[in-house]
Design an enzyme around this catalytic site. Structure first.
Site, PDB file in Angstrom:
ATOM      1  N   ASP A 310      -8.254  31.015 -67.992  1.00  9.47           N
ATOM      2  CA  ASP A 310      -9.239  31.024 -66.914  1.00  9.47           C
ATOM      3  C   ASP A 310      -8.540  31.388 -65.617  1.00  9.47           C
ATOM      4  OD1 ASP A 310      -8.025  28.477 -67.578  1.00  9.47           O
ATOM      5  OD2 ASP A 310      -9.310  27.521 -66.092  1.00  9.47           O
ATOM      6  N   GLU A 515       4.116  26.910 -62.895  1.00 12.22           N
ATOM      7  CA  GLU A 515       3.167  27.038 -64.023  1.00 12.22           C
ATOM      8  C   GLU A 515       3.053  28.466 -64.529  1.00 12.22           C
ATOM      9  OE1 GLU A 515      -0.963  27.490 -61.400  1.00 12.22           O
ATOM     10  OE2 GLU A 515      -0.987  26.539 -63.347  1.00 12.22           O
TER      11      GLU A 515
HETATM   12  O1  LIG Z   1      -9.101  23.620 -62.162  1.00 16.54           O
HETATM   13  C1  LIG Z   1      -9.287  24.871 -62.698  1.00 16.54           C
HETATM   14  C2  LIG Z   1      -8.908  24.962 -64.165  1.00 16.54           C
HETATM   15  O2  LIG Z   1      -7.599  24.399 -64.332  1.00 16.54           O
HETATM   16  C3  LIG Z   1      -7.082  24.292 -65.648  1.00 16.54           C
HETATM   17  O3  LIG Z   1      -6.635  25.552 -66.140  1.00 16.54           O
HETATM   18  C4  LIG Z   1      -5.337  25.938 -65.860  1.00 16.54           C
HETATM   19  O4  LIG Z   1      -4.390  24.894 -65.960  1.00 16.54           O
HETATM   20  C5  LIG Z   1      -4.273  24.257 -67.250  1.00 16.54           C
HETATM   21  C6  LIG Z   1      -3.195  23.220 -67.143  1.00 16.54           C
HETATM   22  O5  LIG Z   1      -1.925  23.807 -66.963  1.00 16.54           O
HETATM   23  C7  LIG Z   1      -3.983  25.289 -68.350  1.00 16.54           C
HETATM   24  O6  LIG Z   1      -4.122  24.667 -69.601  1.00 16.54           O
HETATM   25  C8  LIG Z   1      -4.957  26.455 -68.271  1.00 16.54           C
HETATM   26  O7  LIG Z   1      -4.546  27.461 -69.181  1.00 16.54           O
HETATM   27  C9  LIG Z   1      -4.934  27.026 -66.851  1.00 16.54           C
HETATM   28  O8  LIG Z   1      -5.781  28.149 -66.751  1.00 16.54           O
HETATM   29  C10 LIG Z   1      -8.103  23.705 -66.614  1.00 16.54           C
HETATM   30  O9  LIG Z   1      -7.661  23.788 -67.951  1.00 16.54           O
HETATM   31  C11 LIG Z   1      -9.466  24.393 -66.502  1.00 16.54           C
HETATM   32  O10 LIG Z   1     -10.388  23.821 -67.356  1.00 16.54           O
HETATM   33  C12 LIG Z   1      -9.909  24.249 -65.052  1.00 16.54           C
HETATM   34  O11 LIG Z   1     -11.209  24.774 -64.891  1.00 16.54           O
END
Ligand SMILES: OC[C@H]1O[C@H](O[C@H]2O[C@H](CO)[C@@H](O)[C@H](O)[C@H]2O)[C@H](O)[C@@H](O)[C@@H]1O
Length: 562
Positions: A310, A515
């Site tokens: 995302d 990240e």
């Molecule tokens: O808050 C926005 C989005 O954040 C997360 O996504 C991102 O961080 C995660 C943790 O590191 C990772 O798993 C993911 O691939 C990243 O894109 C969250 O998982 C989303 O649901 C959220 O909307």
């Protein structure tokens, strides 16, 4: 629009809805500059919801806006610290230098750094506070039973797919119990909700993330030989498997020879703004004309969060317009590669514990999925696997395969099936397929000075060029390195070296692990997307440790960017 707008939707909880109203009000008060909507839905209540709601309703408003000092005072007096419901816990197995730690890392600079990364598990170790267990209704944090490792910064809670690479790192650090505890927490989520949530928060109940639970169990089992752990985890794996292979997640496609294939897709049970990013989703949706268009967009946004990617041009009809997200119409290569692996893993575990019937049925399912992936995703001209887009308007029943519906754009996900070569190498893929995929990967444009780019297009979204992400680097490197081809093995090591160097360079300039990274040059951190880039960072730490374990680092190999 289209018939995919329908589908189930979970209900929000009263607490999440209320915190979302504070989020909206706070944006009005503070303005968009460095505003993080997730902060508000992570606030823990210190009093009952009704009392807090009444106090919020009583706040003064000037032209509908709460004055800043009133808002700040309200938050101070009615809420605990964000993240305060997760308390620090000393990981019990941690020692500064585990016996037999990375024996092949001989270069002293790299060794010192690897030990620093190892020590970061201490910073990222948490358990839920007693208040979460005693009064769960005051917290969006879910009462996970065991200690955990979090990604870091704004990602204060456990995430599903991040946990796989965190576990890979913990195993290098010889923290086997910490790795098992993470799996036990995720299994608790499956038992409680029927699937592993995107993350351990009430507002993530509506969706999952890339399914890697069986892979976590497999890595732990192959290091520890703990069959009791496998036996205990298997029921959760079976339950999760059915989540991904029934109802809205399951799609049937008939190929040109008339064979019907069952594949899976992402599909969130949600059609309102993502609570953690509600102000952002509402703004994106504001230009959409009708309520049903908005609902459609909200479902696509949440479904895209379920993909782990995302956001990305991969899911968009028009890469500069986020409202063209079409995720539920896309049958993704990577998701099905993970499920193929889950089928192999489950067949293996069932056999280990003597359940031959389950083992046979899963090994049959894995063969069916492999045939499906070959029929629907494989493109023999490009020598890659391509996502398949359902033609809109026929979301029910059996879909007829049309070659033009494969997405010909190049994404790192087109190569994720290589990851499975590690597990089935030499069995299902012949060496000519390996060579062809290798060639196609080499000329894809994805291989950049500091690693593998997510895509070739710079859309400004975080899962696009020029960002590279640790999980993607790792799966492709592991696939190449276990393909049985010498050339692929050399390429794997070359990519790993570049990735490790850029992690080292940015660690030295910023003091942190990130990240994501900008792979168009050595020493660049990632950017783009809807939130400020984060540090800490679980999966990046795990991948550096795993790659150092696999390839080592000789004394005379430079660690600096060159
Ligand atoms: O808050 C926005 C989005 O954040 C997360 O996504 C991102 O961080 C995660 C943790 O590191 C990772 O798993 C993911 O691939 C990243 O894109 C969250 O998982 C989303 O649901 C959220 O909307």
């Amino acid at each position: 629009g289209g018939c995919c707008d329908g589908g189930p939707a979970e209900h929000s909880t009263p607490l999440v809805s209320f915190l979302q109203r504070i989020q909206t009000a706070a944006l009005k008060t503070l303005g968009p500059k460095s505003f993080d909507p997730k902060f508000y839905v992570d606030l823990p209540l210190t009093r009952d919801l009704e009392i807090t709601e009444a106090a919020f309703a009583d706040l003064p408003r000037v032209h509908g806006v709460i004055p800043k000092h009133h808002l700040e005072r309200f938050i101070d007096s009615y809420f605990g610290d964000v993240g305060g419901d997760l308390v620090y816990v000393e990981p019990k197995e941690f020692v500064p230098e585990p016996e037999g730690f990375l024996p092949e890392v001989k270069n002293s600079k790299v060794r010192v750094w690897a030990l620093e990364i190892h020590s970061l598990w201490k910073n990222l170790s948490r358990r839920v506070s007693d208040d979460v267990k005693n009064r769960p209704e005051r917290h969006t944090l879910l009462p996970l039973p065991e200690p955990m490792i979090i990604p870091g910064s704004r990602f204060r809670e456990v995430y599903y797919w991040d946990s796989y690479w965190i576990i890979r790192g913990l195993l290098v650090s010889k923290m086997y119990d910490a790795a098992k505890e993470i799996v036990n927490n995720l299994a608790w989520l499956v038992d409680t909700y029927g699937h592993v949530l995107n993350g351990a928060r009430a507002y993530y109940v509506n969706r999952s993330q890339p399914p890697l639970l069986s892979s976590m169990v497999m890595e732990i089992y192959s290091r520890t030989g703990d069959l009791t752990f496998v036996r205990k985890s298997l029921p959760s794996l079976l339950k999760e498997y059915s989540f991904w292979n029934t109802e809205i997640h399951k799609v049937i496609i008939r190929d040109l020879q008339g064979h019907e294939h069952s594949l899976s897709r992402y599909f969130a049970m949600w059609n309102t703004p993502r609570p953690e990013s509600a102000t952002i989703d509402e703004k994106s949706a504001s230009k959409l004309p009708s309520a049903s268009d908005k609902e459609h967009f909200y479902r696509q946004a949440a479904s895209t969060a379920e993909t782990g990617w995302d956001f990305s041009s991969r899911w968009m009809r028009n890469s500069s317009d986020i409202t063209t997200l079409s995720t539920t119409l896309i049958i993704p290569v990577d998701l099905n590669a993970y499920l193929y692996k889950a089928e192999l893993d489950i067949a293996f575990f069932a056999k280990e514990i003597g359940d031959d019937q389950t083992s046979e049925s899963f090994s049959k399912a894995s063969k069916a999925r492999q045939f499906a992936m070959r029929s629907i995703f494989w493109n023999a001209e490009m020598n890659q696997w391509l996502d398949y887009w359902l033609s809109s308007g026929d979301c029910q029943g059996v879909h007829q395969f049309e070659a033009k519906n494969q997405n010909h754009n190049i994404f790192a996900s087109n190569f994720i099936p290589m990851w499975n070569w590690r597990h089935v190498s030499g069995v299902h893929e012949n060496s000519s397929t390996v060579e062809r995929v290798l060639k196609s990967f080499q000329v894809s444009g994805l291989i950049q000075p500091a690693g593998i780019a997510t895509s070739l297009l710079n859309s400004g979204q975080q899962w696009d060029y020029p960002n590279g992400w640790a999980p993607i680097e790792h799966m492709i490197v592991e696939g190449l390195s276990n393909s049985g081809s010498r050339a692929a093995g050399k390429l794997a090591e070359d990519i790993a070296v570049r990735w490790i160097r850029t992690n080292f360079a940015t660690y030295n300039t910023t003091g942190a692990m990130h990240e994501k990274y900008g792979v168009n040059g050595c020493g660049i951190v990632g950017g783009g997307g809807e939130y400020k880039p984060q540090t800490g960072f679980g999966w990046s730490n795990g991948v550096v440790l795993a790659l150092l374990e696999e390839f080592g680092w000789p004394v005379d190999r430079e660690i600096e960017c060159n």
